[in-house]
Write a protein that holds these residues in place. Structure first.
Motif, short mmCIF file in Angstrom:
data_model
loop_
_atom_site.label_atom_id
_atom_site.label_comp_id
_atom_site.label_asym_id
_atom_site.label_seq_id
_atom_site.Cartn_x
_atom_site.Cartn_y
_atom_site.Cartn_z
N ALA A 426 0.83 -1.21 0.00
CA ALA A 426 0.00 0.00 0.00
C ALA A 426 0.86 1.26 0.00
N ALA A 427 1.99 1.22 0.71
CA ALA A 427 2.88 2.38 0.71
C ALA A 427 3.42 2.65 -0.68
N ALA A 428 3.77 1.58 -1.41
CA ALA A 428 4.27 1.74 -2.78
C ALA A 428 3.16 2.26 -3.70
N VAL A 429 1.94 1.72 -3.55
CA VAL A 429 0.82 2.15 -4.40
C VAL A 429 0.52 3.62 -4.18
N ASP A 430 0.43 4.06 -2.93
CA ASP A 430 0.11 5.46 -2.64
C ASP A 430 1.14 6.40 -3.25
N LEU A 431 2.41 6.03 -3.13
CA LEU A 431 3.47 6.88 -3.68
C LEU A 431 3.37 6.95 -5.20
N LEU A 432 3.15 5.81 -5.86
CA LEU A 432 3.11 5.80 -7.32
C LEU A 432 1.85 6.45 -7.86
N VAL A 433 0.74 6.38 -7.14
CA VAL A 433 -0.46 7.11 -7.55
C VAL A 433 -0.21 8.61 -7.50
N ALA A 434 0.42 9.08 -6.41
CA ALA A 434 0.73 10.51 -6.31
C ALA A 434 1.68 10.95 -7.41
N TYR A 435 2.67 10.11 -7.73
CA TYR A 435 3.59 10.44 -8.81
C TYR A 435 2.84 10.60 -10.13
N ARG A 436 1.97 9.66 -10.44
CA ARG A 436 1.22 9.73 -11.70
C ARG A 436 0.30 10.95 -11.73
N GLN A 437 -0.30 11.29 -10.60
CA GLN A 437 -1.25 12.40 -10.57
C GLN A 437 -0.58 13.76 -10.62
N HIS A 438 0.61 13.87 -10.01
CA HIS A 438 1.17 15.21 -9.80
C HIS A 438 2.52 15.46 -10.45
N ALA A 439 3.22 14.41 -10.91
CA ALA A 439 4.58 14.64 -11.38
C ALA A 439 4.92 13.97 -12.69
N ALA A 440 4.19 12.94 -13.09
CA ALA A 440 4.54 12.20 -14.31
C ALA A 440 4.28 13.04 -15.55
N GLN A 441 5.10 12.81 -16.59
CA GLN A 441 4.97 13.57 -17.83
C GLN A 441 3.89 12.99 -18.74
N GLN A 442 3.43 11.78 -18.48
CA GLN A 442 2.38 11.19 -19.29
C GLN A 442 1.31 10.59 -18.40
N SER A 443 0.13 10.42 -18.92
CA SER A 443 -0.99 9.95 -18.11
C SER A 443 -1.59 8.65 -18.63
N ASP A 444 -0.91 7.97 -19.55
CA ASP A 444 -1.41 6.72 -20.11
C ASP A 444 -1.46 5.65 -19.04
N THR A 445 -2.66 5.20 -18.67
CA THR A 445 -2.81 4.22 -17.59
C THR A 445 -2.49 2.79 -18.04
N GLN A 447 0.38 1.81 -18.85
CA GLN A 447 1.75 1.53 -18.45
C GLN A 447 1.95 1.82 -16.97
N LEU A 448 2.84 1.06 -16.36
CA LEU A 448 3.25 1.33 -14.98
C LEU A 448 4.38 2.35 -15.01
N LEU A 449 4.13 3.53 -14.48
CA LEU A 449 5.12 4.61 -14.50
C LEU A 449 5.85 4.65 -13.17
N LEU A 450 7.18 4.67 -13.23
CA LEU A 450 8.01 4.70 -12.03
C LEU A 450 8.90 5.94 -12.06
N PRO A 451 9.03 6.66 -10.93
CA PRO A 451 9.97 7.77 -10.88
C PRO A 451 11.40 7.27 -11.14
N GLU A 452 12.18 8.08 -11.80
CA GLU A 452 13.54 7.67 -12.15
C GLU A 452 14.36 7.27 -10.92
N ALA A 453 14.19 8.02 -9.83
CA ALA A 453 14.96 7.74 -8.63
C ALA A 453 14.43 6.54 -7.85
N LEU A 454 13.24 6.06 -8.19
CA LEU A 454 12.60 4.97 -7.43
C LEU A 454 12.28 3.80 -8.34
N GLN A 455 13.14 3.54 -9.32
CA GLN A 455 12.91 2.44 -10.24
C GLN A 455 12.87 1.08 -9.53
N LEU A 456 13.57 0.96 -8.42
CA LEU A 456 13.62 -0.31 -7.71
C LEU A 456 12.53 -0.44 -6.64
#
Length: 614
Positions: A426-445, A447-456
């Motif tokens: 759940a901690a990972a999901v919440d973080l990645l949802v926030a990334y997609r909503q507020h910081a990601a350059q694309q919104s295509d659902t 694909q699983l979008l990961l921040p560059e610094a948090l690829q792992l």
């Protein structure tokens, strides 16, 4: 703004940085030393991953071995901080062993007046104090209070407003420094090395057998991870008040020792715990000897008291680790060593960073092995950001993992097994949802979008959820593959280990030989012409006069060096119980009901993110 890893602030000896891969998993890479300057051109340098061997140059901020922040760019406002869902905290190892080529921590004696401190918030003088009025007054970087400079400490300023002696005073140009303490800081204590082999049934406190004789299911609560009665905590408090630190060596001769109670005693008195399941002297004596040698030789401080301070706009939340608490703000350590790290969560309560940076300082009053009373001060300066994407770019994967692991592990006692694993994901999901909503350059659902610094993040989340602390027993294998003592051991490790050790805890490396292994490989590594010739019992890995044996043993020696301890290496033939444990510890592969594969994890995360967004 901070500089990215591998750019300004860092340089490799011998080769350029490796090419970026599409597969976000740990890769074996040459162990090239990296010269890391903690600041470059007056700006914070983002530390590289913990797996990178560093030569640390202290340029005004503490090095990542001593203080590592989950965020290298701090959201300026509480609203932005809450929106991004990024965990903010520090992992602190005040007595971390320095590398041979690191800048040493200087010792400063400021005379009879002792360490210079802010009169308001009691922060120690550091490289970010400002001096005004021709050097006669100073401004604290933590609370902003302006005050007179103590007598004898004043110095004229240069044309840029800096003290003329700043470069000659370590406390004004280094991020880590030892300050000689004066008489009012003095104290007077010891270390207890205890060796146990069976369940402590006699005396007070005493333990009872509490292990459930069956495999645990997801609905089962981990109640037995609490100590067996309040007496264990009371004993820890008495030991800490008497300045006695317990260092426990559990040489398990039987199936159960109540490590959960022993852990509560050890952690409550700032102690340590080592567990040797199925202890067998011929096989384990070398590891025990090595652990004892290191316990006596590692950098340590006695009779220590620590406090974490943060600058205006920030506040310190929960702390995790091994310590005793007399007051809400101070952490007491009868002894503290290089293997002992603590973590603290940080909140953004108000608009932060009036000077463009946020500050954290951990001060540890301690007695050195030579008997000197010192204050070790680690100060970290982090830039402030108003950008959403930049905050994600500045995330530190190692520190995020360490903070998440401590948060979830601390809640494990009394919590349902499945709920613990759900909390990790759940901690990972919440973080990645926030990334997609507020910081990601694309919104295509799709694909699983990961921040560059948090690829792992997905891989480490999967590894953490498969840790023995959270793993359910696999009844189909006829045994509980995570015994209660083993769960308690991992609870202790997750709450106390340095940040450098966390990745190896959640993503261990193993070698498996299938039936199709070439006979030449078996002969060169194990001295056997076939798997059947290995015999039915576990055996140590031999050292043979072959190139393959030499190479593998050299690799294992390097792993031991990096982890700071001797590892127990065993060859496990098929049919031996340890083989089941081997398979249950696999992270990327599916292993019965112990957990899904890495591909399954990615699909699960993606599905959960899409569901939240819709």
């Amino acid at each position: 703004m901070g500089t990215p890893p591998g750019a300004a602030g860092a340089g490799y000896f011998g080769a350029p940085a490796p090419a970026k891969r599409n597969d976000p998993r740990p890769a074996l890479s040459p162990q090239l030393e990296m010269v890391f300057e903690t600041r470059r051109g007056g700006d914070h340098s983002i530390p590289p991953p913990c797996s990178t061997p560093l030569v640390v140059r202290d340029k005004g901020s503490a090095g990542p071995h001593h203080m590592r922040s989950t965020l290298n760019l701090v959201p300026q406002t509480p609203a932005l901080f809450r929106k991004l869902k990024l965990p903010f905290g520090l992992v602190i190892n005040p007595m971390a062993a320095p590398g041979l080529r690191d800048d040493p921590i200087p010792t400063v004696d400021l005379g009879p007046g002792g360490p210079v401190r802010c009169a308001e918030c009691k922060a120690y003088v550091n490289a970010y104090f400002r001096f005004v009025a021709d050097g006669g007054r100073m401004v604290c970087n933590f609370c902003g209070a302006e005050q007179p400079v103590p007598p004898g400490y004043a110095c004229p300023l240069d044309m840029e407003g800096r003290r003329r002696d700043a470069a000659d005073r370590p406390e004004l140009c280094c991020g880590s420094v030892d300050m000689v303490a004066t008489a009012e800081y003095m104290a007077g204590g010891g270390r207890l090395h205890a060796f146990l082999a069976t369940l402590p049934r006699r005396g007070r406190p005493a333990s009872r057998p509490r292990e459930v004789p069956r495999a645990l299911a997801d609905r089962d609560a981990l109640d037995a991870l609490h100590p067996d009665g309040a007496a264990w905590g009371e004993l820890a408090a008495r030991a800490a008040e008497a300045q006695v630190r317990p260092e426990l060596y559990c040489l398990a001769a039987g199936p159960y020792m109540d490590v959960a109670s022993l852990d509560a005693f050890a952690r409550g008195a700032a102690g340590s715990l080592r567990f040797y399941p199925g202890f067998h002297a011929p096989a384990d004596a070398a590891r025990l000897q090595d652990d004892l040698r290191w316990a006596l030789a590692r950098p340590a401080g006695l009779e220590a008291v620590g406090r974490l301070r943060v600058s205006t706009g920030l506040s310190v939340g929960r702390c995790w680790g091994a310590f005793h608490r007399r007051t809400p703000t101070d952490l007491h350590f009868p002894a503290i060593d290089a293997d002992q790290a603590l973590a603290a969560s940080i909140e953004v309560d108000e608009k932060a960073g009036g000077a463009g940076e946020a500050y954290a300082q951990f001060a540890l009053l301690y007695t050195s092995p030579a008997g000197r009373r010192l204050v070790r001060v680690h100060t970290l300066a982090l830039p402030i950001t108003t950008g959403r994407s930049s905050a994600f770019r500045g995330a530190d994967m190692d520190a995020v993992l360490a903070l998440t692991a401590r948060r979830v592990a601390a809640q494990a006692p009394g919590k349902a097994l499945g709920a613990c694993r759900d909390a990790v994901m759940a901690a990972a999901v919440d973080l990645l949802v926030a990334y997609r909503q507020h910081a990601a350059q694309q919104s295509d659902t799709s694909q699983l979008l990961l921040p560059e610094a948090l690829q792992l993040l997905p891989l480490f989340s999967l590894g953490l959820s498969k840790n023995a602390l959270f793993r359910r027993g696999v009844a189909s294998w006829g045994w509980n593959d995570a015994r209660l003592d083993e769960r308690a051991l991992w609870l202790h490790r997750l709450l106390t280990c340095p940040v450098e050790a966390m990745a190896s805890i959640v993503y261990e490396a193993s070698v498996f030989f299938g039936k199709a292994v070439p006979p030449a490989t078996l002969e060169g590594l194990l001295g056997a012409h076939s798997l059947e010739a290995l015999g039915p019992a576990p055996a140590p890995l031999p050292r043979l006069a072959t190139p393959l044996s030499a190479a593998v043993n050299a690799l294992l020696n390097e792993v031991c060096r990096q982890r700071g301890r001797l590892l127990r290496t065993r060859v496990l033939p098929a049919g031996v119980g340890g083989v089941d444990a081997f398979f249950s510890a696999l992270v990327e592969d599916k292993a019965g009901s112990a957990g899904g594969s890495y591909a399954d994890c990615l699909r699960q995360l993606h599905r959960a993110i899409v569901n939240k967004l819709s």
